[in-house]
Design a protein around this motif. Sequence first.
Motif, short mmCIF file in Angstrom:
data_model
loop_
_atom_site.label_atom_id
_atom_site.label_comp_id
_atom_site.label_asym_id
_atom_site.label_seq_id
_atom_site.Cartn_x
_atom_site.Cartn_y
_atom_site.Cartn_z
N GLN B 132 0.91 -1.22 0.40
CA GLN B 132 0.10 -0.09 0.29
C GLN B 132 0.84 1.28 0.10
O GLN B 132 0.87 2.13 -0.91
CB GLN B 132 -1.01 -0.10 1.66
N LEU B 133 1.61 1.00 0.72
CA LEU B 133 2.67 2.29 0.95
C LEU B 133 3.99 2.68 -0.59
O LEU B 133 3.80 4.35 -1.68
CB LEU B 133 2.97 2.45 2.45
N LYS B 138 4.29 5.34 -5.37
CA LYS B 138 4.29 5.44 -6.92
C LYS B 138 3.14 6.77 -7.46
O LYS B 138 3.18 7.08 -8.89
CB LYS B 138 3.70 3.78 -7.85
N ASN B 139 1.85 6.57 -6.86
CA ASN B 139 1.41 7.46 -6.94
C ASN B 139 2.08 9.18 -7.20
O ASN B 139 1.38 9.53 -7.11
CB ASN B 139 -0.44 7.73 -6.08
N ILE B 144 4.20 13.81 -9.62
CA ILE B 144 5.44 14.52 -10.54
C ILE B 144 5.78 14.67 -11.71
O ILE B 144 6.29 14.95 -12.02
CB ILE B 144 6.70 14.07 -9.63
N ARG B 145 5.54 12.74 -12.70
CA ARG B 145 5.78 13.34 -13.81
C ARG B 145 4.28 13.86 -14.41
O ARG B 145 5.29 14.57 -16.01
CB ARG B 145 5.78 11.78 -14.47
N TRP B 181 12.95 10.61 -5.55
CA TRP B 181 12.41 10.66 -4.77
C TRP B 181 12.04 8.51 -4.91
O TRP B 181 11.54 7.76 -4.07
CB TRP B 181 10.59 10.78 -4.94
N ASN B 182 11.94 8.41 -6.29
CA ASN B 182 12.44 6.89 -6.87
C ASN B 182 13.41 6.06 -6.37
O ASN B 182 13.42 4.73 -5.43
CB ASN B 182 12.74 6.91 -8.13
N LEU B 183 14.22 7.35 -5.92
CA LEU B 183 15.86 6.16 -4.59
C LEU B 183 14.71 5.52 -3.02
O LEU B 183 15.45 4.49 -3.09
CB LEU B 183 17.15 6.92 -5.12
N CYS B 184 14.95 7.16 -2.97
CA CYS B 184 14.62 6.43 -2.30
C CYS B 184 13.19 5.55 -1.39
O CYS B 184 13.19 4.73 -0.42
CB CYS B 184 13.47 7.63 -0.93
N GLU B 185 12.54 5.64 -2.60
CA GLU B 185 11.37 4.10 -2.56
C GLU B 185 11.79 2.91 -2.78
O GLU B 185 11.59 2.34 -1.82
CB GLU B 185 9.82 4.87 -3.87
#
Lengths: 375, 686
Positions: B132-133, B138-139, B144-145, B181-185
């Motif tokens: 869920q997180l 991703k949302n 952002i994208r 953000w992606n790397l943190c994800e």
Amino acid sequence: AMEDVSAKFVSQKISRTRWRPLPAAALQPPDLFATGSWDNEDNRVSIWSAGDLGNAGLNGEYHGEPHLLCDIQHNGDVMDMQFLDQERIVVASSTGTVTVFRHHQNNQTLSANHRWEKAHYHVDQDTSCGGAACTGVVCNNPEIVTVGEDGRINLFRADQKDAVRTIDNADSSTLHAVTFLRTTEILTVNSIGQLKIWDLRHQRNEPSQIFSLAGDRVPLHCVDRHPNQQHIVATGGQDGMLSIWDIRQGTMPVSLLNAHEAEMWEVHFHPSDPDHLFTCSEDGSLWHWDTSTNVSEKPSFLHQGGRSTAYLSHSTINQSVVSAWLSNDPTKDRMEITNLIPNQTLSVNSLDVLGPCLVYGTDAEAIYVNRQLFA
Amino acid sequence: MDEPDTEPPLVVVPGADPSARQLCFAWGPAEVLVCETLFGRAGGSRCRRRSRSPSPSRPRAEGRAGAAARALTGSVAGTGEGAPSSSRVFVVRRDQDIYIQTLRKLFNESHGIFMGLQRSDEELAGKSRKAQLVQVSKNYRSVIRACMEDMHQAAVSTRDPALQGQYSTQVSILSAMELIWNLCEILFIEAAAAGPLLLRLLDWVRLHVCDVDSMVREVLSSESPSKHKLFWNVVDIFVLQGRMDEARHLLSKEASANPTSMTMYKILDDLMKKMPVPSLGNTQTLTELELKWQHWHEECQRYLQDGTFASNPHMESICKILLGDEDAILEKRELMTTWYHFLVTRLLYSHPTVKPMELRFYAQSSMDLFLGGESSPEPLDMILMAAFEFEIHQVIKECSIVLSNWWFVAHLTDLLDHCKLLQSHNLYFGSNMREFLLLEYASGLFSHHSLWQLGVDYFDHCPEYGRVYLELHIERIPLSTEQKALKVLRICEQRQMHEQVRSICKIMAMKALRNNRLGSALSWSIRAKDAAFATLISDRFLKDYCERGCFSDLDLIDNLGPSMLLSDRLTFLGKYREFHRLYGEQRFVEAARLLLTLMTAHIAPCSFWMTLLTDALPLLEQKEVIFSAEQTYELMRCLEDLTAGNPDKQKFQDDDVETTKVEMLRLALARNLARVIVKEGTVEGS
């Protein structure tokens, strides 16, 4: 049916959404709508194309999103908006001015066609004359009626420079909305829970009838009348309550229906299928009230996304079920109520329904189009 | 507890000149006011005014987090240019991106995601909660994208070069935000384990580093692709990104065009095909993978030492890359463009089973090797490095300093907090970091003309100071129309902010009163249950009546309903109007009784008694007797109380009109008494 809804974030808070009316013999669903914004430093009136009906475009791509055709700057918040005809749209401003904009379809531009400056105004104690917000407008081409925070009612004609008729201090509280009852009569709602009928043929500056809520005088924010059964009127209040009135009898509503948790901003009977009613609210919800008793009795066009037999009047069908709105306990077995926006948080300020299509706009700066309401 | 930064960053307020005049400051919730004082700088001289070099005397704006201040922008209010003697006030805002039109989409759409996350079910069990997180993350990224694409479109379609530059800058900022953000994800939210970790990092690099697709199209559409000058570049890029199938497909073109290298090609193709990769499922253990990988590695090694590829330097270099040869990979520096691409390529071919905690070593050495001491790391490099080192707080802090908005850190921190990664961290000023950042972001929203409504929900989810912030901010919202006031009021009512409810209603009631809209004024004070104000308005109604002799706003007064009980004066107003209605309907007995009750029950204010008694006159003069003897006595007592108890007795007696009125009343009362005695006597006697 949530998948049929397309959304677009438009970077402005939307106060009004209106479908452009269809020509009398049109069979296709509505394709154009107008929006107005509020609380921006630069407010705008915009015309949008609703996008394809879900058919694949030439390149096989899906044009689901509404896209902007043209827009124009508007002075003040757009408080209300109504199409006068296919090309002209009347806009009520928080500055008290009423403007008629023309949509030029050949080159996709908007221009101000006519303007009544400060049609609504306060007479300040210290001489100066400030504009008062014009809160509601209703059109019956060529007539235009406006109401405002100043308690004034104006009757304009689209082609005349000056007001045909003005009732100063028609109401001692704020008039929130107006609609036509018949060609010469209008309905207004105000901030002390009253519904009034005005007969514009009479020169007396007083309402011909006053209806009011019992108990706490909860302000009424919106009003609509049944398209075929003109004695049935729906209003929405500050407490989110839906009231149904039968103006032939009594002075109080026939039924009070618990609905939203905050101000109901708009209420609309479906114009061609008035068993269906739609309401939206500050609490971020949009409700579909369905009194058609049996699913199989639904007119066939509802299933076909507006092809073939769309928009023929179904008054014969309506006659039999219309009493559903006036029955003593409509919630029990005959009414089906659906919230069309389950997780919204910010206010839904406006909605409009036409044929199988619904358009609504929010304070979250998004507009939504649902092209298959009854699918 | 964090130490405050010892060296807060400098803030240059354009136009303010601290070297010439001393400046003073006032902190507001979302902005800082900077004001030039009349005091000159000691020892400062006029000629230093235009000096641009930072002088030690330059004041420092200290952000409460220290990290905040870089995001300040200045705007000048009041006069300035060409008037050296006048003082100027500068409004310094803390979040400049709030004002970018295209970003409103980002703020609004992410608000919905944020609210969804706050509502989400904390009770969900481990795996599904994590899924869920990750979905929430991703949302956020997709928003952002989407925003980036809009901004890109805007940059392409505009003709104004300044605007174009602005949009392009925003695109690169958004793109950096998404990269971080992606790397943190991957590292924090999904917390990918050894094996899948590498696959995720490969996806990350493919998504963000050099767009290869256009180059591939160009090569493939040429007459003989293998002769194209970019052919080997494209093959290399595919290999560096671990996109083996695509690399092999291209290589097959070379083989068919050049039959002499067929054997060599087949061997290389076979090696590339056989390369073991981690799987996402549980089909193989890490040990199995490592074993397979070892075998494959040795095979590559053999072919290289054999000199199999000696005749083709391109293929030889690819074989070296497969072996994880650092020099061979570094030779392709231009194709990788960034050190983190280098890092991931290096991991792919030397340490495919790298564990999260080992990342920091490879990251540091990769950066050092890649930059080779020629250039120093940029802020973005430092942020990514901090992420690879799992220094979450460092990531957030660096982002706060570098980015010109609070949106990013506020939302990322909130999400990480929901992942339970920030729990033990308290800041020296009280609330935790999540709350601090949310407060800053929401304050920025509130300083915006239109976005303030979004801010409310963020304050709601700040348990410590959210309420106080909301109370402070909501009072500053201009109430331009009743509709807007109703919206603000609804926000306050839902949160039981009684003080603010009262103040909003009072403001609106005052406005209505100024505009002579007594009805509206009254409905506002009824909404706030403001008895004092209702009394004030009732007095205005009564005053109007006394002056004009008729009531205004009958539609309202006739329909007061239960709200009549809000204030005594309002009750009186309603009842007094009822008296007039009864009188108008010729219901004299009821009217008389009501009139008397208004005085005897002390509903009417004393100042109004004279008017009421005067109203009794026509009733006393009626042909028929209306007031009973008892009622007449009471009326007389009222009149005597009024004349005796009047403190302005002197003035009262001097006033001829009043005296005449009193005399007339006395006469009428006496005559009525005489008539009623006769009448009652007759009735009782018969």
